[in-house]
Design a protein around this motif. Sequence first.
Motif, PDB file in Angstrom:
ATOM      1  N   PRO A  66     -30.504 131.150  29.741  1.00 42.39           N
ATOM      2  CA  PRO A  66     -29.604 130.572  28.737  1.00 42.39           C
ATOM      3  C   PRO A  66     -30.133 129.236  28.200  1.00 42.39           C
ATOM      4  O   PRO A  66     -30.634 128.404  28.958  1.00 42.39           O
ATOM      5  CB  PRO A  66     -28.296 130.370  29.509  1.00 42.39           C
ATOM      6  N   ALA A  67     -30.015 129.033  26.899  1.00 34.74           N
ATOM      7  CA  ALA A  67     -30.514 127.817  26.253  1.00 34.74           C
ATOM      8  C   ALA A  67     -29.912 126.560  26.874  1.00 34.74           C
ATOM      9  O   ALA A  67     -30.617 125.576  27.116  1.00 34.74           O
ATOM     10  CB  ALA A  67     -30.212 127.866  24.753  1.00 34.74           C
ATOM     11  N   GLU A  68     -28.618 126.602  27.165  1.00 31.38           N
ATOM     12  CA  GLU A  68     -27.959 125.439  27.770  1.00 31.38           C
ATOM     13  C   GLU A  68     -28.598 125.081  29.109  1.00 31.38           C
ATOM     14  O   GLU A  68     -28.830 123.909  29.401  1.00 31.38           O
ATOM     15  CB  GLU A  68     -26.464 125.707  27.968  1.00 31.38           C
ATOM     16  N   ALA A  69     -28.901 126.090  29.913  1.00 34.26           N
ATOM     17  CA  ALA A  69     -29.530 125.844  31.214  1.00 34.26           C
ATOM     18  C   ALA A  69     -30.934 125.272  31.044  1.00 34.26           C
ATOM     19  O   ALA A  69     -31.346 124.380  31.795  1.00 34.26           O
ATOM     20  CB  ALA A  69     -29.571 127.135  32.026  1.00 34.26           C
ATOM     21  N   GLU A 125     -32.003 123.483  28.437  1.00 34.78           N
ATOM     22  CA  GLU A 125     -31.841 122.117  27.925  1.00 34.78           C
ATOM     23  C   GLU A 125     -31.484 121.127  29.029  1.00 34.78           C
ATOM     24  O   GLU A 125     -31.957 119.990  29.036  1.00 34.78           O
ATOM     25  CB  GLU A 125     -30.759 122.082  26.841  1.00 34.78           C
ATOM     26  N   LYS A 126     -30.665 121.577  29.951  1.00 36.02           N
ATOM     27  CA  LYS A 126     -30.202 120.697  31.037  1.00 36.02           C
ATOM     28  C   LYS A 126     -31.115 120.740  32.261  1.00 36.02           C
ATOM     29  O   LYS A 126     -30.877 120.035  33.226  1.00 36.02           O
ATOM     30  CB  LYS A 126     -28.768 121.061  31.419  1.00 36.02           C
ATOM     31  N   TRP A 175     -31.493 123.181  34.387  1.00 31.82           N
ATOM     32  CA  TRP A 175     -30.851 123.828  35.526  1.00 31.82           C
ATOM     33  C   TRP A 175     -31.729 124.936  36.083  1.00 31.82           C
ATOM     34  O   TRP A 175     -32.237 125.780  35.355  1.00 31.82           O
ATOM     35  CB  TRP A 175     -29.515 124.446  35.123  1.00 31.82           C
ATOM     36  N   TYR A 219     -24.571 127.466  39.185  1.00 33.52           N
ATOM     37  CA  TYR A 219     -24.179 127.419  37.775  1.00 33.52           C
ATOM     38  C   TYR A 219     -23.656 128.782  37.319  1.00 33.52           C
ATOM     39  O   TYR A 219     -24.376 129.775  37.346  1.00 33.52           O
ATOM     40  CB  TYR A 219     -25.369 127.014  36.906  1.00 33.52           C
ATOM     41  N   ILE A 237     -23.100 129.906  34.373  1.00 32.20           N
ATOM     42  CA  ILE A 237     -23.831 130.451  33.225  1.00 32.20           C
ATOM     43  C   ILE A 237     -25.053 131.262  33.682  1.00 32.20           C
ATOM     44  O   ILE A 237     -25.386 132.290  33.095  1.00 32.20           O
ATOM     45  CB  ILE A 237     -24.237 129.342  32.232  1.00 32.20           C
ATOM     46  N   GLU A 274     -25.633 135.495  33.529  1.00 33.31           N
ATOM     47  CA  GLU A 274     -26.823 136.142  32.976  1.00 33.31           C
ATOM     48  C   GLU A 274     -27.388 137.164  33.954  1.00 33.31           C
ATOM     49  O   GLU A 274     -27.773 138.272  33.569  1.00 33.31           O
ATOM     50  CB  GLU A 274     -27.884 135.099  32.603  1.00 33.31           C
TER      51      GLU A 274
END
Length: 97
Positions: A37-40, A42-43, A45, A73, A75, A79
Amino acid sequence: NSEAEDEVFLRTDILPSFMGGDIRTFQNWVMQNLRYPAEALEKGWEDMVVLQFIVNREGYIAMEDIKILQSKYQILADEVKRVIVSSPRWTPTPPII
């Protein structure tokens, strides 16, 4: 009877097989099909998602038959669940006679 047909095997000598291989074949397939995931990303994770699942009599895994045992996480756990549910048909454990 229907009770025996719905029985879940917690332990068996013959495990379901995935694409003619073993658990390593499945692990490789999962890794090839994960979309981080893009959010993961970016952060930054990272996680090791540990889960258990049931291969049904038809050789498929339903979302409700996946239990997350460990994940930091949600998210990333989601996935992994998406990929597991999308897996090709397994050869299920043969019934005990």
